[in-house]
Design a protein around this motif. Structure first.
Motif, short mmCIF file in Angstrom:
data_model
loop_
_atom_site.label_atom_id
_atom_site.label_comp_id
_atom_site.label_asym_id
_atom_site.label_seq_id
_atom_site.Cartn_x
_atom_site.Cartn_y
_atom_site.Cartn_z
N PRO A 1 0.87 -1.13 -0.08
CA PRO A 1 -0.03 -0.09 -0.08
C PRO A 1 0.96 1.21 -0.02
N TYR A 2 0.22 2.30 -0.34
CA TYR A 2 0.84 3.45 -0.30
C TYR A 2 -0.19 4.60 0.60
N PRO A 3 0.06 4.29 1.89
CA PRO A 3 -0.89 4.86 2.73
C PRO A 3 -0.95 6.19 2.95
N GLU A 4 0.14 7.16 2.26
CA GLU A 4 -0.02 8.64 2.12
C GLU A 4 -0.68 9.22 1.04
#
Length: 106
Positions: free
Chosen positions: A19-22
């Motif tokens: 994932p790319y949480p930002e």
């Protein structure tokens, strides 16, 4: 090159493991990875893999779990084939284009 989205861009397309949480991320495509061979080798079956030179791709981060020859044979339920492979004696590339060019050269 990775675009810094904080500098005014509103959209970027990236290739990688999520994932790319930002960021708000949407998966556009998925990969399917399969072993390939130069057709001129005329391999008759998986057992004949023992006699070929392997071309490896260095994923540069083994912890991601990306495929290797050993994992492919394991997942194909061919553990005895793995035992006879001389994978380490093959060529290793860090760019897929170079890997494909080497396959064409045989």
């Amino acid at each position: 090159m990775v675009l810094d989205l904080s500098r005014g861009a509103s959209l970027a397309i990236r290739y990688g493991m999520s994932p790319y949480p930002e960021y708000e991320a949407v998966e556009l495509v998925t990969d399917r990875i399969a072993p390939v061979a130069n057709p001129s080798l005329a391999l008759g079956g998986i057992e004949e893999l023992k006699g070929v030179r392997y071309i490896n791709f260095d994923w540069y981060c083994p912890s991601l779990g990306l495929p290797t020859w050993a994992s492919w044979c394991r997942d194909a339920r061919r553990p005895r084939v793995v035992a006879g492979l001389n994978i380490g004696a093959g060529l290793t590339f860090v760019a897929t284009g170079l890997s494909m060019a080497a396959i064409k050269q045989r």
